[in-house]
Write a protein that holds these residues in place. Structure first.
Motif, short mmCIF file in Angstrom:
data_model
loop_
_atom_site.label_atom_id
_atom_site.label_comp_id
_atom_site.label_asym_id
_atom_site.label_seq_id
_atom_site.Cartn_x
_atom_site.Cartn_y
_atom_site.Cartn_z
N TYR A 114 0.83 -1.21 0.00
CA TYR A 114 0.00 0.00 0.00
C TYR A 114 0.86 1.25 0.00
CZ TYR A 114 -3.52 3.39 1.51
OH TYR A 114 -4.35 4.48 1.61
N LEU A 115 1.95 1.23 0.77
CA LEU A 115 2.86 2.37 0.81
C LEU A 115 3.57 2.56 -0.54
CD1 LEU A 115 4.48 2.01 4.36
CD2 LEU A 115 2.79 3.70 3.61
N VAL A 116 3.90 1.46 -1.18
CA VAL A 116 4.50 1.55 -2.52
C VAL A 116 3.54 2.22 -3.49
CG1 VAL A 116 5.25 0.19 -4.52
CG2 VAL A 116 6.04 -0.43 -2.23
N PHE A 117 2.28 1.84 -3.40
CA PHE A 117 1.25 2.45 -4.25
C PHE A 117 1.19 3.97 -4.02
CE2 PHE A 117 -3.14 4.03 -4.38
CZ PHE A 117 -3.46 3.81 -5.72
N ILE A 118 1.23 4.39 -2.75
CA ILE A 118 1.19 5.81 -2.44
C ILE A 118 2.41 6.53 -3.00
CG2 ILE A 118 1.31 7.50 -0.55
CD1 ILE A 118 -0.44 5.65 1.10
N VAL A 119 3.60 5.94 -2.84
CA VAL A 119 4.83 6.57 -3.31
C VAL A 119 4.82 6.70 -4.83
CG1 VAL A 119 7.34 6.33 -3.46
CG2 VAL A 119 6.18 5.83 -1.31
N ILE A 120 4.26 5.71 -5.52
CA ILE A 120 4.16 5.80 -6.98
C ILE A 120 3.39 7.05 -7.38
CG2 ILE A 120 3.02 4.78 -9.00
CD1 ILE A 120 3.76 2.03 -7.91
N TRP A 121 2.26 7.28 -6.73
CA TRP A 121 1.43 8.44 -7.08
C TRP A 121 2.02 9.74 -6.55
CZ3 TRP A 121 -1.88 8.52 -10.85
CH2 TRP A 121 -2.41 7.31 -11.30
N LEU A 122 2.78 9.68 -5.46
CA LEU A 122 3.50 10.87 -5.01
C LEU A 122 4.55 11.28 -6.04
CD1 LEU A 122 4.08 10.27 -1.17
CD2 LEU A 122 2.73 12.09 -2.23
N GLY A 123 5.25 10.30 -6.58
CA GLY A 123 6.23 10.59 -7.62
C GLY A 123 5.58 11.20 -8.85
N TYR A 124 4.43 10.66 -9.22
CA TYR A 124 3.69 11.20 -10.36
C TYR A 124 3.28 12.65 -10.11
CZ TYR A 124 -0.50 12.20 -13.11
OH TYR A 124 -1.44 12.81 -13.90
N ALA A 125 2.71 12.91 -8.91
CA ALA A 125 2.28 14.27 -8.57
C ALA A 125 3.46 15.23 -8.51
CB ALA A 125 1.54 14.25 -7.23
N LEU A 126 4.59 14.75 -8.00
CA LEU A 126 5.78 15.59 -7.91
C LEU A 126 6.30 15.96 -9.29
CD1 LEU A 126 7.97 16.88 -6.14
CD2 LEU A 126 9.17 14.69 -6.17
N SER A 127 6.23 15.01 -10.23
CA SER A 127 6.74 15.28 -11.58
C SER A 127 5.93 16.35 -12.30
CB SER A 127 6.73 13.98 -12.40
OG SER A 127 5.40 13.54 -12.64
N LEU A 128 4.65 16.47 -11.96
CA LEU A 128 3.78 17.45 -12.62
C LEU A 128 3.49 18.67 -11.75
CD1 LEU A 128 1.13 15.20 -14.42
CD2 LEU A 128 3.19 16.24 -15.36
N GLY A 129 3.82 18.59 -10.46
CA GLY A 129 3.51 19.70 -9.56
C GLY A 129 4.16 21.01 -9.99
N GLY A 130 5.39 20.91 -10.48
CA GLY A 130 6.08 22.11 -10.92
C GLY A 130 5.44 22.76 -12.13
N ALA A 131 4.66 21.98 -12.88
CA ALA A 131 3.98 22.54 -14.05
C ALA A 131 2.99 23.61 -13.63
CB ALA A 131 3.27 21.43 -14.83
N HIS A 132 2.31 23.38 -12.51
CA HIS A 132 1.35 24.37 -12.02
C HIS A 132 2.08 25.66 -11.62
CE1 HIS A 132 -2.19 21.79 -12.01
NE2 HIS A 132 -1.44 20.82 -11.54
N THR A 133 3.22 25.50 -10.98
CA THR A 133 4.01 26.68 -10.58
C THR A 133 4.46 27.45 -11.81
OG1 THR A 133 4.80 25.48 -8.64
CG2 THR A 133 6.00 27.45 -9.26
N TYR A 134 4.87 26.73 -12.84
CA TYR A 134 5.28 27.38 -14.07
C TYR A 134 4.11 28.10 -14.73
CZ TYR A 134 7.24 28.12 -18.70
OH TYR A 134 7.67 28.71 -19.88
N LEU A 135 2.94 27.47 -14.73
CA LEU A 135 1.76 28.09 -15.32
C LEU A 135 1.37 29.35 -14.55
CD1 LEU A 135 -0.43 24.95 -16.07
CD2 LEU A 135 0.62 26.46 -17.76
N GLU A 136 1.48 29.30 -13.23
CA GLU A 136 1.09 30.43 -12.40
C GLU A 136 1.96 31.65 -12.66
OE1 GLU A 136 -0.54 27.89 -8.52
OE2 GLU A 136 1.38 28.95 -8.45
N TYR A 137 3.27 31.46 -12.65
CA TYR A 137 4.19 32.60 -12.69
C TYR A 137 4.95 32.74 -14.01
CZ TYR A 137 3.28 32.71 -7.71
OH TYR A 137 2.65 32.78 -6.48
N GLY A 138 4.87 31.72 -14.87
CA GLY A 138 5.60 31.79 -16.12
C GLY A 138 4.73 32.08 -17.33
N THR A 139 3.39 32.02 -17.13
CA THR A 139 2.48 32.28 -18.26
C THR A 139 1.55 33.43 -17.89
OG1 THR A 139 0.92 30.58 -17.49
CG2 THR A 139 2.62 29.89 -19.03
#
Length: 246
Positions: free
Chosen positions: A146-171
């Motif tokens: 179950y923890l492995v499952f959570i870490v998989i999705w944390l990694g996914y969210a982390l990989s795209l989380g910066g996109a929101h920051t870029y959209l907020e302040y870079g666009t």
């Protein structure tokens, strides 16, 4: 530099404490919905009880919503269409750029703010899901899996989380509000392709990865997440140095 960026991120965190509280409450609500769909997905994978194979909701919640946990999504700019014209994130950055703050510090502070938000809301999200899942799930799915499952999705969210920051302040405000519609269109297309070749949903497939591969796949996703975070931070830093906010 890190100390200054952390101080600026904490100030921003404190400034948005009401919006952050609203985001926490909304996260609990979405986690409740996600727990029901996740329970169904786990039962489908483990063959505990075959019900209707409705994995679309589970896939949609995890693929769309988990990256949103990197933002204070219940704040005004995300809820008000006036953002398209007023562009509050650019105005805020214009204020910061008028101050004697190095661009490296500004970019790092945005990334730190994203990481703090993602950590906090992810803890709320997965804690709520864990609390709501029935005990019979953990009789067949180990805590480690179950923890492995959570870490998989944390990694996914982390990989795209910066996109929101870029959209907020870079666009700008138009791109910020247009992006979700483009994303949903792409996801529907991706779902169609995935379901055409794979009999299980995307969340169900990650459950299988958690069971069959375990921590190596979790560390791989976490590594991908960190690489994505660094890349988005680099893009944001370059964008801040070229975009005219004044």
């Amino acid at each position: 530099m890190f100390k200054d960026a952390l101080w600026l991120a904490l100030k921003e965190f404190q400034f948005n404490k009401l919006q952050l509280g609203a985001s926490i409450l909304a996260t609990i609500l979405f986690a409740g919905i996600s727990s029901l769909s996740l329970e169904q997905s786990i039962m489908n994978v483990l063959d505990i009880e075959r019900m209707n194979d409705r994995f679309f909701l589970s896939d949609f919640m995890f693929i769309v919503f988990t990256p949103v946990l990197a933002t204070i999504f219940m704040s005004g700019p995300y809820l008000n269409y006036k953002t398209i014209k007023e562009d509050p994130f650019s105005k805020r950055m214009a204020v910061y750029r008028s101050l004697p703050i190095p661009i490296k510090v500004l970019a790092l502070s945005r990334t730190i703010l994203m990481l703090m938000t993602l950590l906090l809301l992810s803890i709320v999200f997965y804690t709520t899901i864990t609390f709501l899942l029935p005990n019979r799930i953990f009789e067949c799915l180990t805590i480690s899996e179950y923890l492995v499952f959570i870490v998989i999705w944390l990694g996914y969210a982390l990989s795209l989380g910066g996109a929101h920051t870029y959209l907020e302040y870079g666009t700008n405000g138009k791109v910020l509000h247009l992006f979700p519609y483009i994303l949903i269109f792409l996801l529907v297309f991706m779902f169609y392709l995935f379901y055409s070749f794979v009999e299980k949903g995307i969340v169900e497939y990650t459950i299988l990865l958690s069971i069959n591969i375990g921590w190596p796949i979790a560390f791989l996703f976490l590594f991908i997440g960190m690489v994505g975070c660094v890349l988005w931070h680099t893009l944001l830093k370059k964008r801040l140095s070229t975009k005219d906010y004044l």
